[in-house]
Design a protein around this motif. Sequence first.
Motif, PDB file in Angstrom:
ATOM      1  N   LEU A   6      15.876  51.231  50.457  1.00  0.00           N
ATOM      2  CA  LEU A   6      14.999  52.045  51.300  1.00  0.00           C
ATOM      3  C   LEU A   6      15.231  51.724  52.781  1.00  0.00           C
ATOM      4  O   LEU A   6      15.214  52.619  53.629  1.00  0.00           O
ATOM      5  N   ALA A   7      15.462  50.453  53.090  1.00  0.00           N
ATOM      6  CA  ALA A   7      15.750  50.078  54.476  1.00  0.00           C
ATOM      7  C   ALA A   7      17.066  50.695  54.936  1.00  0.00           C
ATOM      8  O   ALA A   7      17.179  51.169  56.076  1.00  0.00           O
ATOM      9  N   ARG A   8      18.080  50.714  54.064  1.00  0.00           N
ATOM     10  CA  ARG A   8      19.358  51.332  54.425  1.00  0.00           C
ATOM     11  C   ARG A   8      19.207  52.838  54.626  1.00  0.00           C
ATOM     12  O   ARG A   8      20.018  53.455  55.327  1.00  0.00           O
ATOM     13  N   ALA A   9      18.166  53.416  54.026  1.00  0.00           N
ATOM     14  CA  ALA A   9      17.901  54.841  54.218  1.00  0.00           C
ATOM     15  C   ALA A   9      17.195  55.119  55.544  1.00  0.00           C
ATOM     16  O   ALA A   9      16.882  56.272  55.840  1.00  0.00           O
ATOM     17  N   GLY A  10      16.946  54.065  56.321  1.00  0.00           N
ATOM     18  CA  GLY A  10      16.347  54.241  57.636  1.00  0.00           C
ATOM     19  C   GLY A  10      14.850  54.101  57.676  1.00  0.00           C
ATOM     20  O   GLY A  10      14.214  54.406  58.697  1.00  0.00           O
ATOM     21  N   LEU A  11      14.258  53.615  56.587  1.00  0.00           N
ATOM     22  CA  LEU A  11      12.812  53.429  56.514  1.00  0.00           C
ATOM     23  C   LEU A  11      12.467  51.953  56.636  1.00  0.00           C
ATOM     24  O   LEU A  11      13.319  51.076  56.502  1.00  0.00           O
ATOM     25  N   VAL A  12      11.189  51.687  56.868  1.00  0.00           N
ATOM     26  CA  VAL A  12      10.701  50.308  56.973  1.00  0.00           C
ATOM     27  C   VAL A  12       9.914  49.984  55.704  1.00  0.00           C
ATOM     28  O   VAL A  12       8.872  50.600  55.450  1.00  0.00           O
ATOM     29  N   PRO A  13      10.408  49.063  54.851  1.00  0.00           N
ATOM     30  CA  PRO A  13       9.672  48.733  53.627  1.00  0.00           C
ATOM     31  C   PRO A  13       8.221  48.386  53.930  1.00  0.00           C
ATOM     32  O   PRO A  13       7.936  47.627  54.859  1.00  0.00           O
TER      33      PRO A  13
END
Length: 321
Positions: free
Chosen positions: A234-241
């Motif tokens: 999810l972080a690699r998708a540009g989001l913040v866990p």
Amino acid sequence: MQNAQPQDRHDHGHGHGHGHGHGHGHGHGDADHTDPAFWEAMAERLETEAELRASLYGQAVDWLGGVLGEERAAASGTRVVDVGSGPGVVATMFAERFGGAEVVAADQASGLLDRAQARADRLGLGRRVSTLAVDLPDDFAKLGTADLIWTSHAVHHIGDQQEALNALAAHIAPGGVLAVAERGLPERFLPRDIGIGRPGLQARIDAALEDAFSGMREEIPGAVRTVEDWPAMLARAGLVPSGTRTFLLDIPAPLDPAARGYIRSQFERFRGQAEDLLDAEDIATLDALLDDDAEEGIRWRPDAFLLSATTVHTARAAAES
């Protein structure tokens, strides 16, 4: 071309899970898991399974209200998209919990979308619940922008799971949340020693289904192997866990007929795959469990229970500056 699969099934044997769900038991049989007709034929079972998991999903939906923010969850105009919605059990839960939200049930199988809309209408939620036919990964653009996207046991049916998360993340509104339910722990139905066959039957089924699941992944067109660290993905998708939680379904013995029927259907599916996965003694044990006239059959056993765990990973899009 891979489609979004119903979340309310649990056909890979790791309840959970689906889904649509979700004991999901993927094998190498003739069933085409990318064919919407396969899931439409299972519609009643998928709905029953999701209803059995209502307490688990209810906990997850309540938690996600807090993750998104209670004010935003209750606001008119908030948009929730359930990707791989199946018959709409969880979509309607979001509509009930998120008081002003527009909820979209998105799936490829039109028969399941019809059930989702009928369920919403029956619950008096039809004005805020709509359906959307999508064939993923081709139709990600159809999802539109959402404050919350929920997807349960659907991403693993897409060849490149990281690219699927990237595409979903691109549709999250500023400050919004992507929630992904994947894996969890295998379902448990019976004690280790059930008095017939060799003890440890479910552990051997788990191992066989794990191999079958890996085989299913390898057969998906465009499959890419990745470390399934969902927060990192999810972080690699540009989001913040923004948090991970596991939710428990615990229905102790003695079970009611609906739960027994579900467990029997799971063992029936295991039996359908067993010729290539289990030895003759374990197959004979499954046959005994499926014998509705025998005391040791699952229909009558006093020691049968249903225990399942589903893990939900969340991540947030950056807020507007």
